[in-house]
Design a protein around this motif. Structure first.
Motif, PDB file in Angstrom:
ATOM      1  N   MET A   1       2.421   7.700  -1.960  1.00 29.70           N
ATOM      2  CA  MET A   1       1.200   6.843  -2.420  1.00 29.70           C
ATOM      3  C   MET A   1       1.387   5.682  -3.577  1.00 29.70           C
ATOM      4  SD  MET A   1      -2.313   8.102  -4.130  1.00 29.70           S
ATOM      5  CE  MET A   1      -1.674   8.430  -5.698  1.00 29.70           C
ATOM      6  N   ALA A   2       0.910   4.542  -3.475  1.00 29.35           N
ATOM      7  CA  ALA A   2       0.969   3.622  -4.229  1.00 29.35           C
ATOM      8  C   ALA A   2      -0.512   3.481  -5.106  1.00 29.35           C
ATOM      9  CB  ALA A   2       1.402   2.225  -3.527  1.00 29.35           C
ATOM     10  N   PRO A   3      -0.563   2.933  -6.068  1.00 24.61           N
ATOM     11  CA  PRO A   3      -2.196   2.722  -6.508  1.00 24.61           C
ATOM     12  C   PRO A   3      -3.045   1.739  -5.679  1.00 24.61           C
ATOM     13  CG  PRO A   3      -0.289   1.412  -7.908  1.00 24.61           C
ATOM     14  CD  PRO A   3       0.523   2.203  -6.815  1.00 24.61           C
ATOM     15  N   THR A   4      -2.498   1.134  -4.448  1.00 21.29           N
ATOM     16  CA  THR A   4      -2.982   0.175  -3.721  1.00 21.29           C
ATOM     17  C   THR A   4      -3.449   0.910  -2.357  1.00 21.29           C
ATOM     18  OG1 THR A   4      -0.958  -0.636  -3.217  1.00 21.29           O
ATOM     19  CG2 THR A   4      -2.448  -1.988  -4.546  1.00 21.29           C
ATOM     20  N   THR A   5      -2.705   2.160  -2.045  1.00 16.48           N
ATOM     21  CA  THR A   5      -3.078   2.875  -0.884  1.00 16.48           C
ATOM     22  C   THR A   5      -4.512   3.002  -0.688  1.00 16.48           C
ATOM     23  OG1 THR A   5      -0.951   4.016  -1.190  1.00 16.48           O
ATOM     24  CG2 THR A   5      -2.693   5.256   0.311  1.00 16.48           C
ATOM     25  N   LEU A   6      -4.874   2.883   0.641  1.00 13.39           N
ATOM     26  CA  LEU A   6      -6.242   2.807   0.961  1.00 13.39           C
ATOM     27  C   LEU A   6      -6.858   4.288   1.016  1.00 13.39           C
ATOM     28  CD1 LEU A   6      -6.114   0.203   4.181  1.00 13.39           C
ATOM     29  CD2 LEU A   6      -6.336  -0.075   1.351  1.00 13.39           C
ATOM     30  N   LEU A   7      -8.054   4.384   0.866  1.00 14.17           N
ATOM     31  CA  LEU A   7      -8.752   5.767   1.084  1.00 14.17           C
ATOM     32  C   LEU A   7      -8.535   6.457   2.425  1.00 14.17           C
ATOM     33  CD1 LEU A   7     -12.078   5.375  -0.685  1.00 14.17           C
ATOM     34  CD2 LEU A   7      -9.866   6.596  -1.575  1.00 14.17           C
ATOM     35  N   SER A   8      -7.977   7.584   2.595  1.00 12.89           N
ATOM     36  CA  SER A   8      -7.524   8.214   3.746  1.00 12.89           C
ATOM     37  C   SER A   8      -6.524   7.901   4.253  1.00 12.89           C
ATOM     38  CB  SER A   8      -8.898   8.099   4.852  1.00 12.89           C
ATOM     39  OG  SER A   8      -9.028   6.992   5.402  1.00 12.89           O
ATOM     40  N   GLN A   9      -5.812   7.054   3.736  1.00  8.52           N
ATOM     41  CA  GLN A   9      -4.400   6.558   4.313  1.00  8.52           C
ATOM     42  C   GLN A   9      -3.530   7.523   3.923  1.00  8.52           C
ATOM     43  OE1 GLN A   9      -2.852   2.756   2.765  1.00  8.52           O
ATOM     44  NE2 GLN A   9      -0.763   3.254   3.600  1.00  8.52           N
ATOM     45  N   LYS A  10      -2.604   8.122   4.912  1.00 15.99           N
ATOM     46  CA  LYS A  10      -1.569   9.038   4.883  1.00 15.99           C
ATOM     47  C   LYS A  10      -0.449   8.492   4.387  1.00 15.99           C
ATOM     48  CE  LYS A  10      -3.352  12.358   8.031  1.00 15.99           C
ATOM     49  NZ  LYS A  10      -3.568  12.796   9.563  1.00 15.99           N
TER      50      LYS A  10
ATOM     51  N   ALA B   1       0.765  -1.199   0.093  1.00 21.63           N
ATOM     52  CA  ALA B   1       0.024   0.029  -0.030  1.00 21.63           C
ATOM     53  C   ALA B   1       0.781   1.266  -0.063  1.00 21.63           C
ATOM     54  CB  ALA B   1      -0.969  -0.106   1.143  1.00 21.63           C
ATOM     55  N   VAL B   2       2.125   1.150  -0.338  1.00 28.71           N
ATOM     56  CA  VAL B   2       2.864   2.279  -0.230  1.00 28.71           C
ATOM     57  C   VAL B   2       4.003   2.078  -1.324  1.00 28.71           C
ATOM     58  CG1 VAL B   2       2.556   3.351   2.005  1.00 28.71           C
ATOM     59  CG2 VAL B   2       4.168   1.672   1.590  1.00 28.71           C
ATOM     60  N   TYR B   3       4.791   3.140  -1.883  1.00 26.19           N
ATOM     61  CA  TYR B   3       6.110   3.004  -2.460  1.00 26.19           C
ATOM     62  C   TYR B   3       6.973   2.947  -1.252  1.00 26.19           C
ATOM     63  CZ  TYR B   3       4.343   4.060  -7.024  1.00 26.19           C
ATOM     64  OH  TYR B   3       3.509   4.150  -8.394  1.00 26.19           O
ATOM     65  N   GLY B   4       7.660   1.915  -1.071  1.00 20.67           N
ATOM     66  CA  GLY B   4       8.689   1.798   0.192  1.00 20.67           C
ATOM     67  C   GLY B   4      10.018   2.145  -0.366  1.00 20.67           C
ATOM     68  N   MET B   5      10.579   1.943  -1.430  1.00 21.51           N
ATOM     69  CA  MET B   5      11.954   2.267  -1.747  1.00 21.51           C
ATOM     70  C   MET B   5      12.399   3.608  -1.658  1.00 21.51           C
ATOM     71  SD  MET B   5      14.312   1.276  -4.759  1.00 21.51           S
ATOM     72  CE  MET B   5      15.943   0.844  -4.646  1.00 21.51           C
TER      73      MET B   5
ATOM     74  N   ASP C   1      -4.785  -7.244   9.193  1.00 23.80           N
ATOM     75  CA  ASP C   1      -6.144  -7.847   9.586  1.00 23.80           C
ATOM     76  C   ASP C   1      -7.348  -6.945   9.796  1.00 23.80           C
ATOM     77  OD1 ASP C   1      -5.407 -10.465   9.387  1.00 23.80           O
ATOM     78  OD2 ASP C   1      -4.570 -10.676  11.617  1.00 23.80           O
ATOM     79  N   GLU C   2      -6.650  -5.779  10.674  1.00 25.38           N
ATOM     80  CA  GLU C   2      -7.782  -5.005  11.109  1.00 25.38           C
ATOM     81  C   GLU C   2      -8.311  -3.921   9.995  1.00 25.38           C
ATOM     82  OE1 GLU C   2      -5.562  -3.115  14.257  1.00 25.38           O
ATOM     83  OE2 GLU C   2      -6.085  -5.149  15.398  1.00 25.38           O
ATOM     84  N   VAL C   3      -7.527  -3.586   8.998  1.00 27.63           N
ATOM     85  CA  VAL C   3      -7.859  -2.551   8.026  1.00 27.63           C
ATOM     86  C   VAL C   3      -7.758  -3.036   6.444  1.00 27.63           C
ATOM     87  CG1 VAL C   3      -7.399  -0.301   7.247  1.00 27.63           C
ATOM     88  CG2 VAL C   3      -7.072  -0.584   9.698  1.00 27.63           C
ATOM     89  N   MET C   4      -6.491  -3.494   6.526  1.00 27.24           N
ATOM     90  CA  MET C   4      -6.063  -3.763   4.706  1.00 27.24           C
ATOM     91  C   MET C   4      -7.068  -4.835   4.367  1.00 27.24           C
ATOM     92  SD  MET C   4      -2.340  -4.018   3.280  1.00 27.24           S
ATOM     93  CE  MET C   4      -2.005  -3.653   1.729  1.00 27.24           C
ATOM     94  N   VAL C   5      -7.396  -5.814   5.004  1.00 30.82           N
ATOM     95  CA  VAL C   5      -8.182  -7.040   4.458  1.00 30.82           C
ATOM     96  C   VAL C   5      -9.492  -6.639   4.235  1.00 30.82           C
ATOM     97  CG1 VAL C   5      -6.776  -8.919   5.198  1.00 30.82           C
ATOM     98  CG2 VAL C   5      -8.718  -8.145   6.620  1.00 30.82           C
ATOM     99  N   LYS C   6      -9.829  -5.513   4.730  1.00 27.20           N
ATOM    100  CA  LYS C   6     -11.317  -5.190   4.403  1.00 27.20           C
ATOM    101  C   LYS C   6     -11.661  -4.684   2.958  1.00 27.20           C
ATOM    102  CE  LYS C   6     -12.747  -4.556   9.101  1.00 27.20           C
ATOM    103  NZ  LYS C   6     -11.678  -4.385  10.047  1.00 27.20           N
TER     104      LYS C   6
ATOM    105  N   GLU D   1      -0.872 -12.548  -4.951  1.00 26.90           N
ATOM    106  CA  GLU D   1      -0.901 -10.967  -4.357  1.00 26.90           C
ATOM    107  C   GLU D   1      -0.555 -11.358  -2.784  1.00 26.90           C
ATOM    108  OE1 GLU D   1      -4.172  -8.299  -5.230  1.00 26.90           O
ATOM    109  OE2 GLU D   1      -3.377  -7.075  -3.523  1.00 26.90           O
ATOM    110  N   ILE D   2       0.396 -10.531  -2.240  1.00 28.91           N
ATOM    111  CA  ILE D   2       0.742 -10.580  -0.847  1.00 28.91           C
ATOM    112  C   ILE D   2       0.400  -9.497   0.106  1.00 28.91           C
ATOM    113  CG2 ILE D   2       2.537 -11.349   0.713  1.00 28.91           C
ATOM    114  CD1 ILE D   2       3.782 -13.180  -1.631  1.00 28.91           C
ATOM    115  N   LEU D   3      -0.416  -9.448   0.840  1.00 28.16           N
ATOM    116  CA  LEU D   3      -0.574  -8.129   1.763  1.00 28.16           C
ATOM    117  C   LEU D   3       0.606  -8.050   2.604  1.00 28.16           C
ATOM    118  CD1 LEU D   3      -4.292  -7.956   2.477  1.00 28.16           C
ATOM    119  CD2 LEU D   3      -3.136  -7.294   0.400  1.00 28.16           C
ATOM    120  N   SER D   4       1.452  -7.273   2.494  1.00 29.98           N
ATOM    121  CA  SER D   4       2.625  -7.366   3.353  1.00 29.98           C
ATOM    122  C   SER D   4       3.053  -5.896   4.002  1.00 29.98           C
ATOM    123  CB  SER D   4       3.716  -7.272   2.247  1.00 29.98           C
ATOM    124  OG  SER D   4       5.262  -7.232   2.562  1.00 29.98           O
TER     125      SER D   4
END
Ligand SMILES: Cc1ncc(C[n+]2csc(CCOP(=O)(O)OP(=O)(O)O)c2C)c(N)n1
Ligand code: SF4
Ligand code: SF4
Ligand code: SF4
Lengths: 251, 69, 355
Positions: A132-141, A123-127, A229-234, A208-211
C-alpha cells in the motif's frame, strides 16, 4: 522521408529495466526530450531516491545522485543552495514523496526552494513489491491491503498536490497522467512549465504524474492505462492546481 | 505512402500500447521473441501510415522511430 | 588576531566560516544552539553562503549531503538525540565518499536524557553510527581553543579523505566561555572540490550512488573504503600526553573529561603520586600504538569517561591484555569534579601499591 521522431539525445541508449507499459519509462522519455529542447543537459542535476526509479541515472545522461528514501527534497535543497546555477529536480514515487518524505517535501515547498519535484503517483510501492502507498485508492488491493484499503484502518488516499498548493512557497503544481497520447503531451507541457518556473526563480514546482504500474495492479499494460482514466482520475483529478505565474503556457 | 515507422526489436517489450493507440491499426503484436523474451510489435506496412507519431509518443521504451515525407 | 572571549559553540562557527564552510544546516537542540545561532547571524550574510534552519535533523544532514554533492564545504551540528536521527544520512555520505563535518555536542542519554554534558555517544561516533561497514574520523577537543583549531582540521581532513567527520564535544565545552585566537585565514576564493555535481558541461555526466544490484560491487566499495580507513589509521592519529614520563598510573581520558582529569592529576602530583595522562584527540582512529607504548612504562591504567565505559574497550583492545585497566565514570549528564577523580586516583594508587 524525414525522421520526425527519434530517441532524445539526453536519454542513454540503455534499455529501461521497467516493466512493459510502465509510466516511469514514459516520464523519462518526455523529461529527456524536454532537457534537449530546453537545452538543459549540461546544467540539470537529478535526484532519484529509492523506488523503481532508483536507477534513473542509468537512463538520464545528466549529472545525478541517489538520495536516501524520502530525502530528495532536502538533498535538492542543499544542492541548489550550494550551486544555484543548476536546474535541480527530484524524481520521487508516492511512497517516497507522500509517506516517508512528507516533511521534507512540504518544508522545501514552504521555503519556496527553487527546485522541481517530479512525483510519480502509481498508487502502490512498486519497488518493494506492491504494498500500500499513501495514495492507494479506497478498496484497492495491495499486498498489505489484501482485502482492499479500508479508510477506518488505513486512512484515505493522500492528495499531495492539493496539500502543497496550500503552502505559500509553492509556485506551480499540476497533476497530469501518462496514459494516452493527449495526456502525455499535456504532461510534457506541465514539466516544461515546472522547469521554466525554476529557471525564472519563482519557487517550488511539482508535477504529479498518475503513472501506470501494470505489474502491481495485476493488469495488462493497456488495461492499466485505461484504469487511470476509468478509476484513478476520479480520486486524483487532473489539471493545474496552483500557478502563480498567471501565464497560460505557450507549449 | 505518407509515413512509416521502425520498431527497435531489441528495445520493444511487446506491451501492445502502440497497437492499441495507432489510429490506423498499423501495428500488430507478433510471435517473434526478442533477446529479452518479449513478443515484439511489428509494423504492418500497408501504406496507410500517416506518420502521425502517436505510436512513438506512447511507446514507453522509445523503440519507435517515425518517418514522414 | 588577538584573543577574544567566546563560548565553544560560537568558536566552532567562527572557525568553520574561516575554514571556508559555505553551507550550514541545523535544527535547534540544547546544548549546541549557540552554534546554529552563530551561523544564522554570520554565515547567512556571507556572499554565496547558506544557512537553513531545517525541519528536522534528518533534513539537515540530507541538505549537507546535497551541498557536498555540489562540491562545497558544508556542516551540520546537533546534540545526541539529533545525531541519532542523522545516522542514515552519515551512512550515505560515507558510502558516496562525500566530505561533511558533523558536530555532536553530546548530552546525557539514552532517550531525551538530560541537557547536561556527557560522553555517551563515543560508541556511536567511533563505530560508524549508522548502518553498514564504515567509519567516520572523530575529533575530540577539550578546550574552546581546540574546538576552533580542530574545526579547521576537520574540514581539511574530511576533504582530503572524502569521509564524513564527527567533532565529538559535549554540552559543557559548547557553553564554556574561554579566550580563543583564530589563527586561520579564510580562503579568498570559495573551495570547490573536484568531481562535484555541477552539470555535465564539457564532460560526460556523473553519477553519485551507492545502490547496485550486484553485491560484489558493494563489496568492492567496502574494500575501497577500508583501504582508505587503513591509510587514515596510519597517517592521522593524534593524541596529547601530560606528565607520562615517570608516571606509575596513566589516566586515559578525552574531551572535557581530560580537562577534569588534568586538575585531578595536578593535585595528585602535589601529593607525590606519579600520575600522568594520555588524551586521545582522534577517537577514531584511536591512538592504540601510543597506549601500548605508554604501557611499556607502567601497567596501571585508569580510564575516566563521562559514560558507563565505552572508550575503555578501545584501551583494552590496544593493550591486548598487557595492562591492568580500571574504570571510573559518571553519566547521564552528571559532571564529576577534579576532587572526585583525585579520590579515585588515590584509592587506586595505594591499592596497587604504587610508589
Ligand atoms: C529508509 C528506507 N525504508 C524503506 C526502504 C525500502 N523501499 C525502497 S523503495 C520503497 C518505496 C517505493 O515506492 P514508491 O516511492 O511509491 O516508488 P515506486 O517504486 O512505486 O516507483 C521502499 C519502502 C528504503 N530503501 N529505505
Ligand atoms: S513495478 Fe510498477 S512502477 Fe515498478 S517498474 Fe514495474 S510497472 Fe513500473
Ligand atoms: S505513425 Fe501513426 S499511423 Fe503510423 S504507425 Fe504510428 S500511430 Fe500508426
Ligand atoms: S509500444 Fe513500444 S514497446 Fe510497446 S509494443 Fe509497441 S513498440 Fe513495443
Amino acid at each position: 522521408m524525414k525522421k520526425i521522431y527519434t530517441r532524445p539525445k539526453s536519454l542513454k541508449r540503455t534499455p529501461f529495466h521497467y516493466c512493459p507499459g510502465c509510466g516511469h519509462s514514459i516520464t523519462h522519455k518526455i523529461m529527456t526530450e524536454l532537457i534537449d529542447e530546453m537545452n538543459l543537459q549540461d546544467k540539470t542535476i537529478g535526484i532519484p531516491p529509492p523506488g523503481c526509479s532508483v536507477f534513473a541515472y542509468n537512463y538520464f545522461d545528466i549529472d545525478m545522485a541517489e538520495s536516501a528514501h524520502g530525502r530528495g527534497a532536502a538533498v535538492a535543497t542543499g544542492l541548489k543552495r550550494a550551486y544555484p546555477e543548476a536546474i535541480v529536480f527530484t524524481y520521487q514515487g508516492d511512497g517516497d514523496l507522500a509517506a516517508i518524505g512528507t516533511a521534507e517535501t512540504i518544508h522545501a515547498s514552504n521555503r519556496g526552494e527553487n527546485i522541481t519535484a517530479i512525483f510519480i503517483n502509481n498508487a502502490v510501492y512498486g519497488m518493494t513489491g506492491g504494498q500500500m502507498a499513501p495514495t492507494t485508492l479506497l478498496s484497492q488491493k495491495t499486498t498489505t491491503t489484501p482485502y482492499g484499503r479500508d479508510d477506518k484502518i488505513e486512512g484515505y488516499p493522500i492528495k499531495m498536490s492539493e496539500i502543497l498548493a496550500l503552502v505559500k512557497g509553492s509556485a506551480y503544481i499540476e497533476r497530469v497522467a501518462v496514459n494516452s497520447p493527449a495526456n502525455i503531451i499535456k504532461a510534457k507541457k506541465a514539466i516544461r512549465k515546472a522547469f521554466q518556473v525554476q529557471i525564472d526563480c519563482l519557487g517550488f514546482s511539482m508535477v504529479e504524474i498518475l503513472s501506470p504500474c501494470p505489474t502491481n495492479w495485476k493488469m495488462s499494460p493497456v488495461e492499466s492505462w485505461k484504469w487511470i482514466d476509468e478509476v484513478m482520475v476520479k480520486e486524483f483529478p487532473l489539471g493545474v492546481i496552483k500557478d502563480i505565474t498567471g501565464k497560460k503556457d505557450a507549449g | 505512402m505518407k509515413g512509416y515507422i521502425e520498431i527497435d526489436q531489441v528495445l520493444c517489450k511487446g506491451c501492445e500500447i502502440c497497437t492499441f493507440f495507432c489510429p490506423k491499426g498499423m501495428i500488430n503484436s507478433s510471435d517473434k521473441l526478442n533477446p529479452s523474451g518479449y513478443r515484439v510489435a511489428v509494423f504492418n506496412d500497408n501504406s496507410e501510415c500517416t506518420g502521425c507519431a502517436i505510436c512513438a509518443v506512447v511507446c514507453p521504451e522509445v523503440a519507435i522511430e517515425v518517418y514522414r515525407g | 588576531m588577538a584573543k577574544v572571549l567566546m563560548n565553544g559553540n560560537s568558536a566552532i562557527g567562527e572557525a568553520a566560516i574561516r575554514a571556508g564552510c559555505q553551507c550550514y544546516f541545523g535544527y535547534p537542540i540544547t546544548p549546541q544552539n549557540e552554534l546554529t545561532e552563530y551561523m544564522a547571524t554570520h554565515l547567512s550574510r556571507k556572499k554565496g553562503c547558506t544557512f537553513i534552519q531545517a525541519e528536522s535533523e534528518i533534513s539537515a544532514i540530507n541538505m549537507v549531503y546535497g551541498a557536498s554533492l555540489a562540491g562545497v564545504r558544508a556542516m551540520t551540528s546537533s546534540s545526541s538525540p539529533g545525531i541519532s536521527l542523522k545516522q542514515e544520512g552519515i551512512s550515505y555520505l560515507a558510502a558516496c565518499e562525500l566530505p561533511a563535518v558533523i558536530v555532536n555536542m553530546t548530552r546525557g542519554g539514552p532517550g531525551l536524557g538530560s541537557i547536561s554534558a556527557a560522553q555517551s555517544d563515543y560508541f556511536q561516533a567511533t563505530r560508524g553510527g549508522g548502518h553498514g561497514d564504515y567509519r567516520t574520523i572523530v575529533l575530540a577537543p577539550s578546550s574552546v581553543q581546540e574546538l576552533a583549531d580542530l574545526t579547521y582540521k576537520a574540514f581539511d581532513l574530511s576533504d582530503k579523505y572524502r569521509v564524513p567527520l564527527v567533532i565529538l564535544g559535549d554540552g559543557m565545552l559548547g557553553q564554556m566561555i574561554e579566550p580563543v585566537e583564530f589563527s586561520y585565514e579564510a580562503p579568498k576564493e570559495p573551495i570547490i572540490r573536484n568531481n562535484a555535481l555541477r552539470g555535465a558541461k564539457g564532460r560526460t555526466s556523473r553519477i553519485v550512488k551507492t545502490f547496485t544490484s550486484n553485491p560484489a560491487t558493494v563489496e568492492e566499495i567496502n574494500w575501497s573504503l577500508f583501504r582508505r580507513y587503513q591509510l587514515i589509521k596510519q597517517e592521522e592519529v593524534v593524541w596529547d600526553t601530560f606528565m607520562v614520563e615517570d608516571a606509575q598510573l596513566i589516566v586515559v581520558a578525552f574531551g572535557i573529561a581530560a580537562r577534569i582529569a588534568k586538575g585531578a592529576i595536578k593535585s595528585a602530583r602535589i601529593e607525590g603520586m606519579k600520575v600522568g595522562m594520555l588524551r586521545p584527540i582522534t577517537l577514531w582512529p584511536f591512538p592504540a600504538e601510543k597506549v601500548r607504548e605508554v604501557a611499556n612504562r607502567t601497567n596501571y591504567f585508569l580510564v575516566f569517561e563521562m559514560n558507563m565505559g565505552q572508550m575503555i574497550e578501545d584501551v583494552q583492545l590496544a593493550l591486548e591484555g598487557a595492562g591492568e585497566v580500571s574504570f571510573y565514570g559518571r553519566t547521564g549528564g552528571v559532571i564529576p569534579t577534579p576532587n572526585e577523580v583525585l579520590r579515585v586516583i588515590s584509592r587506586l594508587y595505594y591499592q596497587k601499591g604504587l610508589k
